[in-house]
Motif scaffolding. Structure first.
Motif, PDB file in Angstrom:
ATOM      1  N   UNK A  87     -19.226  62.446 -24.920  1.00  0.00           N
ATOM      2  CA  UNK A  87     -19.275  61.116 -25.536  1.00  0.00           C
ATOM      3  C   UNK A  87     -19.672  61.157 -27.004  1.00  0.00           C
ATOM      4  N   UNK A  88     -20.143  62.303 -27.484  1.00  0.00           N
ATOM      5  CA  UNK A  88     -20.524  62.414 -28.893  1.00  0.00           C
ATOM      6  C   UNK A  88     -21.808  61.685 -29.236  1.00  0.00           C
ATOM      7  N   UNK A  89     -22.745  61.649 -28.298  1.00  0.00           N
ATOM      8  CA  UNK A  89     -23.990  60.909 -28.518  1.00  0.00           C
ATOM      9  C   UNK A  89     -24.945  61.723 -29.390  1.00  0.00           C
ATOM     10  N   UNK A  90     -25.530  61.046 -30.369  1.00  0.00           N
ATOM     11  CA  UNK A  90     -26.545  61.655 -31.236  1.00  0.00           C
ATOM     12  C   UNK A  90     -27.750  60.723 -31.278  1.00  0.00           C
ATOM     13  N   UNK A  91     -28.824  61.192 -31.905  1.00  0.00           N
ATOM     14  CA  UNK A  91     -30.000  60.349 -32.070  1.00  0.00           C
ATOM     15  C   UNK A  91     -29.667  59.147 -32.938  1.00  0.00           C
ATOM     16  N   UNK A  92     -29.602  57.970 -32.338  1.00  0.00           N
ATOM     17  CA  UNK A  92     -29.125  56.781 -33.042  1.00  0.00           C
ATOM     18  C   UNK A  92     -30.244  56.021 -33.732  1.00  0.00           C
ATOM     19  N   UNK A  93     -31.455  56.586 -33.673  1.00  0.00           N
ATOM     20  CA  UNK A  93     -32.557  56.009 -34.425  1.00  0.00           C
ATOM     21  C   UNK A  93     -32.557  56.444 -35.874  1.00  0.00           C
ATOM     22  N   UNK A  94     -31.655  57.365 -36.222  1.00  0.00           N
ATOM     23  CA  UNK A  94     -31.542  57.804 -37.608  1.00  0.00           C
ATOM     24  C   UNK A  94     -31.494  59.305 -37.789  1.00  0.00           C
ATOM     25  N   UNK A 117     -40.037  51.787 -30.505  1.00  0.00           N
ATOM     26  CA  UNK A 117     -41.013  51.372 -31.516  1.00  0.00           C
ATOM     27  C   UNK A 117     -40.385  50.531 -32.622  1.00  0.00           C
ATOM     28  N   UNK A 118     -39.075  50.757 -32.867  1.00  0.00           N
ATOM     29  CA  UNK A 118     -38.431  50.160 -34.047  1.00  0.00           C
ATOM     30  C   UNK A 118     -39.390  50.335 -35.226  1.00  0.00           C
ATOM     31  N   UNK A 119     -39.576  51.599 -35.563  1.00  0.00           N
ATOM     32  CA  UNK A 119     -40.631  52.032 -36.476  1.00  0.00           C
ATOM     33  C   UNK A 119     -40.553  51.386 -37.855  1.00  0.00           C
ATOM     34  N   UNK A 120     -39.367  51.372 -38.445  1.00  0.00           N
ATOM     35  CA  UNK A 120     -39.212  50.857 -39.800  1.00  0.00           C
ATOM     36  C   UNK A 120     -39.379  49.335 -39.829  1.00  0.00           C
ATOM     37  N   UNK A 189     -42.844  55.330 -34.866  1.00  0.00           N
ATOM     38  CA  UNK A 189     -41.660  55.800 -34.163  1.00  0.00           C
ATOM     39  C   UNK A 189     -41.420  57.293 -34.297  1.00  0.00           C
ATOM     40  N   UNK A 190     -42.206  57.963 -35.128  1.00  0.00           N
ATOM     41  CA  UNK A 190     -42.069  59.411 -35.286  1.00  0.00           C
ATOM     42  C   UNK A 190     -42.449  60.087 -33.968  1.00  0.00           C
ATOM     43  N   UNK A 191     -41.693  61.101 -33.570  1.00  0.00           N
ATOM     44  CA  UNK A 191     -41.865  61.690 -32.237  1.00  0.00           C
ATOM     45  C   UNK A 191     -43.293  62.138 -31.960  1.00  0.00           C
ATOM     46  N   UNK A 192     -43.891  62.821 -32.921  1.00  0.00           N
ATOM     47  CA  UNK A 192     -45.241  63.331 -32.685  1.00  0.00           C
ATOM     48  C   UNK A 192     -46.261  62.198 -32.637  1.00  0.00           C
ATOM     49  N   UNK A 193     -46.006  61.128 -33.391  1.00  0.00           N
ATOM     50  CA  UNK A 193     -46.905  59.969 -33.348  1.00  0.00           C
ATOM     51  C   UNK A 193     -46.835  59.290 -31.981  1.00  0.00           C
ATOM     52  N   UNK A 194     -45.626  59.147 -31.453  1.00  0.00           N
ATOM     53  CA  UNK A 194     -45.468  58.534 -30.130  1.00  0.00           C
ATOM     54  C   UNK A 194     -46.150  59.378 -29.053  1.00  0.00           C
TER      55      UNK A 194
END
Length: 430
Positions: A87-94, A117-120, A189-194
Motif C-alpha cells: 500500500x506504500x504506507x509511510x509515517x504520515x505524521x511527517x 498527540x497532534x504535536x504541532x 508527539x516526539x516518539x521518545x517523549x510519548x
C-alpha cells in the motif's frame, strides 16, 4: 482545463522511487506507478488520467474530468506487513519512515502506541479523524499489534482534547487497549517523549522505541493500515490543515482525503485565499515545517499548509539558539536572512546531542535552564535572539533574556501572530 497532479518520487525517508510508467500511459486511481530501489515505499496514482511527464523528481498526471470512487486494489496477502508494504504506507505524521519496515519486528509482550498527540500547534486534522472516525484508527492499531506480536495497545491523546478521548473510548472493546492522556506541550508527539509519558521510560537519544519494546505510529498511519488490510486500499490521499493569513479568518481549515499531488495553492484558494501581504508558506507545522513556494504539492507526509505574516525587519546583530525539537540552524539562518539580520553567534540548547548526522534532545520537552547559552550569545555580540526552542526551553530563555535586555524572536512567531495564537513565551505547562 484539466487539472495536473505532480506526484513526487520521494515522499518518504530513503531514496527516490523508480517510475513504472512513461509519458502517454493511461493510469487508473490506485495503480502502482513507482517502486523503491532501496529504502522507500510504493507510490500509487492518486487520480485517473494520462501521464504527461516523467522526470527524476515526479510523475505528472493529467486528471480525467470525472474521477471514479473506485481504485485499483493492492494484492491480497496473509501478511499484514506485506499489505502495508504494497500500500506504500509511510509515517504520515511527517517523518515518512516506511511503515512496513517499522512493523517488521517482533515485540512479543510489548506495546503499540497510537500517536494522537497532534504535536504541532495549529494542526487539527488528526484530532478530527479521531473524533469523526475513531473505529478505523482503532482497528488499524489492532492490525499493528498483530503484525508486531504486541500484547498491548495505547492511544495517546492530549488531555485537552476531551471529545477525541471520549470518541476513541467509545469504540474500544478490547481489554488490551487503553487511552492515555498527554500534557499540552511541545514536542509531546516526539516518539521518545510519548514513551516517557506513557511508559515512564526515558530512552537515550540514539535509542529507538524498540528499546522500550514498543512501536509508535501516527493515528493517520494506522488508519491507512486499516484501509490497506480491509479494503486493499493503497495510499492515495492525505489529511491536512490549512491555516494562517487567509480571507476566511483565523480558524483552521481541515481537508480530508486530499489526492496526493494536489497543488497547495488550490487548497489555499479553497480556504478563502491569502489576505493581503504574507511572509512565508510553510509546509508542515510551525516548529518543524519548511518554507515552500506556492506551486508545491501535497505529499504523503504533508500535515499543514501555513500562511504567515510578513517577517519583521531586524537590523540588530542576531544570535541564534538552536533546539533539536524545533528548527535547525539552517532554518534559523534562512529566517534571519529574510529578516535582514546579521548573525553573529550560534549556540545549541544544552541538551542537544549529535546522533547519526542529526541532532536529538536528551529529554524532549523537559529542558534545564538556558542561562549559560544566552549569556554566551550576548558576550559574542548578539543584540537580539532568534530561538527555535520547545515550550519548556523557551520558558527558561525568557527567564534570562529580558534581564539582559535581549529581545527574543521565536521562529514560530510569524505564523502564531497570523492567527492570534499565544506565542511560545512563558507558556503554562501542565
Amino acid at each position: 482545463m484539466k487539472k495536473l497532479y505532480k506526484i513526487l518520487l520521494q515522499q518518504h525517508l530513503g531514496a527516490p522511487d523508480s517510475p513504472l510508467v512513461k509519458i502517454g500511459d493511461r493510469v487508473e486511481r490506485g495503480a502502482l506507478i513507482a517502486e523503491p530501489v532501496r529504502l522507500g515505499a510504493n507510490i500509487h496514482a492518486s487520480v485517473s488520467g494520462t501521464v504527461i511527464d516523467v522526470n527524476e523528481k515526479e510523475i505528472v498526471v493529467e486528471a480525467d474530468e470525472v474521477q471514479p470512487d473506485t481504485f485499483q486494489p493492492i494484492p491480497a496477502s496473509d501478511s499484514i506487513v506485506e499489505m502495508i508494504k504494497a500500500a506504500g504506507i509511510v509515517g504520515m505524521g511527517g517523518a515518512g519512515f516506511p511503515t512496513h519496515v517499522k512493523m517488521d519486528i517482533d515485540i512479543k509482550g510489548g506495546v503499540v502506541i497510537a500517536n494522537g498527540a497532534e504535536c504541532e500547534p495549529l494542526l487539527a486534522h488528526n484530532i478530527k479523524q479521531i473524533q469523526e472516525n475513531p473505529a478505523v484508527v482503532y482497528r488499524g492499531l489492532i492490525y499493528a499489534m498483530r503484525a508486531t506480536n504486541a500484547a498491548r495497545g495505547i492511544i495517546a491523546i492530549k488531555s485537552k482534547n476531551t471529545k477525541a478521548i471520549a470518541s476513541m473510548k467509545s469504540v474500544i472493546d478490547d481489554a488490551r487497549i487503553e487511552v492515555a492522556t498527554l500534557p499540552d506541550l511541545y514536542p509531546m508527539g516526539e516518539e521518545r517523549a510519548i514513551i516517557r509519558e506513557v511508559l515512564g521510560q526515558l530512552l537515550k537519544p540514539e535509542q529507538l522505541p524498540s528499546a522500550a519494546n514498543a512501536v509508535v505510529c501516527n493515528v493517520e498511519t494506522l488508519a491507512a493500515v486499516c484501509e490497506a488490510v480491509e479494503l486493499k486500499k493503497p495510499v492515495m490521499t492525505k489529511n491536512l490543515t490549512v491555516i494562517g493569513r487567509l480571507k476566511s479568518g483565523r480558524e483552521a481549515n481541515i481537508f480530508m482525503n486530499v489526492p496526493i499531488g494536489t497543488p497547495i495553492k488550490d487548497l489555499i484558494a479553497e480556504a478563502g485565499g491569502i489576505e493581503g501581504d504574507y511572509g512565508e508558506i510553510i509546509m508542515g507545522g510551525p516548529f518543524t515545517g519548511k518554507s515552500v513556494d506556492i506551486d508545491s504539492v501535497v505529499e504523503k507526509t504533508t500535515g499543514g499548509v501555513l500562511v504567515t505574516l510578513p517577517l519583521p525587519k531586524e537590523k540588530r546583530k542576531m544570535g541564534l539558539l538552536v533546539c533539536a525539537c524545533g528548527a535547525g540552524e539552517v532554518r534559523l539562518r534562512e529566517l534571519a536572512q529574510k529578516m535582514g539580520a546579521e548573525v553573529v553567534s550560534v549556540e545549541r540548547c544544552k541538551q542537544v546531542v549529535d546522533v547519526k548526522n542529526s541532532i536529538k534532545c536528551e529529554n524532549p520537552g523537559n529542558c534545564p535552564g538556558q542561562a549559560e547559552k544566552v549569556l554566551k550569545l550576548k558576550k559574542n555580540g548578539a543584540e537580539v535572539l532568534l530561538i527555535s526552542n520547545c515550550s519548556d526551553c523557551s520558558n527558561t530563555v525568557m527567564g534570562v533574556a529580558p534581564k539582559l535586555k535581549l529581545p527574543v524572536y521565536h521562529h514560530t512567531d510569524h505564523i502564531m501572530r497570523a492567527v492570534g495564537h499565544r506565542l511560545v513565551r512563558r507558556l503554562k505547562i501542565e
